[in-house]
Design an enzyme around this catalytic site. Structure first.
Site, mmCIF file in Angstrom:
data_model
loop_
_atom_site.group_PDB
_atom_site.id
_atom_site.type_symbol
_atom_site.label_atom_id
_atom_site.label_comp_id
_atom_site.label_asym_id
_atom_site.label_seq_id
_atom_site.Cartn_x
_atom_site.Cartn_y
_atom_site.Cartn_z
ATOM 1 N NE ARG A 167 -1.752 -0.921 4.162
ATOM 2 C CZ ARG A 167 -2.581 -1.307 4.915
ATOM 3 N NH1 ARG A 167 -3.169 -0.282 5.361
ATOM 4 N NH2 ARG A 167 -3.091 -2.565 5.219
ATOM 5 N N GLY A 168 0.251 2.203 -0.357
ATOM 6 C CA GLY A 168 1.045 3.698 -0.512
ATOM 7 C C GLY A 168 1.500 3.772 -1.802
ATOM 8 C CB ALA A 169 0.929 6.543 -4.292
ATOM 9 C CB ALA A 170 6.037 6.192 -2.950
ATOM 10 N NE ARG A 184 -5.871 0.137 -4.591
ATOM 11 C CZ ARG A 184 -5.019 0.743 -3.718
ATOM 12 N NH1 ARG A 184 -3.884 0.088 -3.098
ATOM 13 N NH2 ARG A 184 -5.461 1.755 -3.074
ATOM 14 C CB CYS A 208 -4.971 7.859 5.066
ATOM 15 S SG CYS A 208 -5.033 6.137 4.413
ATOM 16 C CG ASP A 254 -4.097 6.481 -3.579
ATOM 17 O OD1 ASP A 254 -3.573 6.832 -2.449
ATOM 18 O OD2 ASP A 254 -4.277 5.510 -4.076
ATOM 19 C CG ASN A 299 -5.377 11.109 0.270
ATOM 20 O OD1 ASN A 299 -4.345 10.279 -0.204
ATOM 21 N ND2 ASN A 299 -5.375 11.428 1.455
ATOM 22 C CE LYS A 300 -9.290 4.935 3.933
ATOM 23 N NZ LYS A 300 -9.689 3.612 3.497
ATOM 24 C CE LYS A 303 2.245 9.222 -3.752
ATOM 25 N NZ LYS A 303 2.310 9.773 -2.538
#
EC number: 5.3.1.29
Length: 327
Positions: free
Chosen positions: A25-28, A68, A133, A202, A212-213, A238
């Site tokens: 998880r996490g975009a990076a 995703r 988040c 995101d 985003n979340k 992103k």
């Protein structure tokens, strides 16, 4: 091997499954894992002809891409690596793909460090930062501030339903940052104690909207009402270049059992199997924050008002973006 294609390496399928299940998880982190997966596909490919090798790489990229739909860092990573696939032989294609993936991973690591330094400049001794988040980019800003000797405190929203705020709180405590964890509904009350709202993203659309979340948009609206500046920390991977040509961003819907498991549902509806029980559960993973509620977007290239990110997009991606996994 897997029904997603006989040419896709098992390790790529495993990575795709872990991204889909949010184990990665996490975009990076997702982007890094995707680049690594393409390097593994290139290394382990048994293709004997260049066209077969390229087909396998595109199949692997498509398998990863479909996991995703909102995390734009994923297709941006795939585009970057595939753009560097060059050569007339399988050996040349293999070497260029692996080198391109490694280059992407190096740049990614440096980008977060640069972004952190930019974001840290917004913080002063005694500042209290509210987070939402778990964002490695937002944390990079806080880490850089701590390393600079800036004394900060954090108010961390727990972030239902997956409680990613706990990850943020754990990391901040490792850096000895005082942390107050709050339930999501308490944000309005505790904003009076905050000097900044700092969130990740995101993806970011061409008009400066931030995806985003879920809960980010509501927090930003309340923060504007209370006069608390909202900073979005986001690497340029992103930025969502497709939005320059009119595409909209798909909002991912996650499994309703993240909100109510089967036993909890049965307890509410007083039914055994939940069939035709009249109860609907909605679990959107993300929301959209309009640019008017965002004070600054911090990237590795500097700090930008949200309305100007389209200029940065054009510099980085041009006016149009291909999807090489569809070729």
């Amino acid at each position: 091997m897997d029904d997603r294609g006989p040419d896709v390496a098992p390790a790529v399928v495993t990575t795709a499954d872990e991204i889909a299940a949010m184990e990665i998880r996490g975009a990076a982190t997702i982007a890094d894992a995707a680049a690594e997966a393409l390097a593994i596909q290139a290394e382990r490919s048994d293709a004997e002809r260049p066209d077969a090798f390229e087909r396998q790489l595109r199949a692997a990229a498509k398998t990863l891409y479909e996991t995703r739909p909102t995390a734009v860092s994923l297709p941006n990573a795939l585009r970057y690596v595939l753009a560097g696939m060059d050569g007339e032989t399988v050996a040349e294609l293999r070497a260029s793909t692996i080198a391109r993936a490694e280059e992407f991973q190096r740049d990614l690591a440096q980008a977060q460090s640069k972004l952190g330094s930019v974001g840290a400049n917004r913080l002063r001794d005694g500042d209290v930062v509210m987070t939402h988040c778990h964002s490695t980019d937002a944390l990079a800003c806080l880490e850089a501030a701590v390393e600079d000797g800036t004394e900060i405190e954090a108010i961390v929203k727990e972030t239902r339903p997956r409680l990613q705020g706990h990850i943020t709180a754990r990391q901040l405590r490792e850096w000895d940052v005082p942390v107050t964890v709050i339930v999501d509904g308490a944000a309005r009350r505790y904003l009076d104690q905050a000097d900044h709202v700092l969130v990740g993203a995101d993806s970011i659309a061409a008009d400066g909207s931030v995806i985003n979340k879920i809960g980010t948009s509501g927090l930003a609206v309340i923060a504007r009402e209370r006069g608390v500046p909202v900073t979005v920390a986001a690497q340029t991977i992103k930025l969502h270049p497709d939005t320059m040509t009119g595409h909209t961003v798909e909002i991912e819907r996650r499994d309703e059992r993240e909100v109510l498991d089967d036993d909890e549902r049965a307890a509410i509806t007083d039914t055994a199997d939940g069939a035709d029980d009249g109860l609907t559960v909605e679990n959107p993973a993300f929301d959209v924050t309009p640019p008017r509620y965002v004070d600054a977007i911090v990237t590795e290239h500097g700090q930008f008002p949200p309305e100007t990110v389209v200029t940065l997009m054009r510099e980085l991606f041009g006016e149009t973006v291909d999807e090489p996994w569809e070729l």
